[in-house]
Scaffold this active site. Structure first.
Site, short mmCIF file in Angstrom:
data_model
loop_
_atom_site.label_atom_id
_atom_site.label_comp_id
_atom_site.label_asym_id
_atom_site.label_seq_id
_atom_site.Cartn_x
_atom_site.Cartn_y
_atom_site.Cartn_z
N ALA A 1 72.36 31.41 -22.71
CA ALA A 1 73.40 30.65 -23.53
C ALA A 1 74.75 31.17 -23.00
O ALA A 1 75.14 32.33 -23.04
CB ALA A 1 73.14 30.63 -25.08
N GLU B 1 61.40 26.86 -20.36
CA GLU B 1 61.32 25.81 -20.65
C GLU B 1 62.62 25.38 -20.84
O GLU B 1 63.55 26.07 -21.14
CB GLU B 1 60.43 25.55 -21.96
CG GLU B 1 58.79 25.59 -22.08
CD GLU B 1 58.57 26.85 -22.39
OE1 GLU B 1 57.47 27.38 -22.39
OE2 GLU B 1 59.50 27.67 -22.89
N ASN C 1 68.65 18.34 -19.66
CA ASN C 1 69.63 19.38 -19.41
C ASN C 1 69.70 19.63 -17.90
O ASN C 1 69.36 20.67 -17.24
CB ASN C 1 69.40 20.56 -20.12
CG ASN C 1 70.63 21.71 -20.00
OD1 ASN C 1 71.44 21.67 -19.42
ND2 ASN C 1 70.72 22.80 -20.90
N TYR D 1 68.43 26.72 -12.52
CA TYR D 1 67.48 27.45 -12.22
C TYR D 1 66.80 26.94 -10.98
O TYR D 1 66.17 27.97 -10.20
CB TYR D 1 66.27 26.98 -13.22
CG TYR D 1 66.92 27.19 -14.92
CD1 TYR D 1 67.41 28.47 -14.89
CD2 TYR D 1 66.66 26.62 -15.90
CE1 TYR D 1 67.76 28.80 -16.28
CE2 TYR D 1 66.97 26.79 -17.05
CZ TYR D 1 67.57 28.03 -17.48
OH TYR D 1 68.00 28.33 -18.55
#
Length: 148
Positions: free
Chosen positions: A73, A106, A111, A118
């Site tokens: 985050a 996950e 998103n 990633y």
């Protein structure tokens, strides 16, 4: 110009982490969840600090020779400044030093910025978890990365 510092999370960081949770997630983790994570010998949490303010964090669990990323985050107004990349780089370094062979996570199917981030680090899609996320209900993409 202030430099981003990546360091291990401490108990005194939790208040700021809770605020980040509220800004980033529809179902934020509780204070107790983070207190328990800091007591867990198999959990690793790193924070990104800029000018004395925590602007992001990342957590993962070591499960035998794999790591499961629990959270990534960054406060919305600090995104697109490579902060999440710095956190992921640090966690990959921790995995390499800990003889971890792979990492998994996950991510919400919608998103796309996170999925692309990633992928930049070598994570690949390995399937879906239907209805994994709540509020709103959404499938998760399972991603894996092999550690060299």
């Amino acid at each position: 110009m202030n430099q981003v510092i990546i360091r291990g999370m401490k108990k005194e960081d939790i208040d700021q982490i809770i605020e980040i949770e509220k800004k980033c997630f529809s179902l934020p983790w509780s204070r107790d969840a983070f207190v328990n994570e800091l007591k867990n010998d198999l959990a690793y949490y790193q924070i990104a600090e800029l000018g004395g303010k925590i602007v992001g964090y990342m957590g993962m669990w070591k499960v035998i020779d794999e790591c499961h990323i629990t959270n990534v985050a960054v406060i919305p107004e600090y995104r697109k400044q490579n902060i999440a990349s710095m956190l992921i780089e640090k966690m990959v370094d921790i995995c390499v030093c800990s003889e971890i062979v792979s990492m998994t996570l996950e991510v919400r199917e919608s998103n796309i910025p996170a999925i692309n981030l990633y992928k930049k680090f070598g994570f690949v899609s390995a399937g879906k978890r239907p209805r994994y996320y709540q509020m709103p209900l959404e499938d998760a993409i399972i991603m894996w990365k092999k550690i060299n």
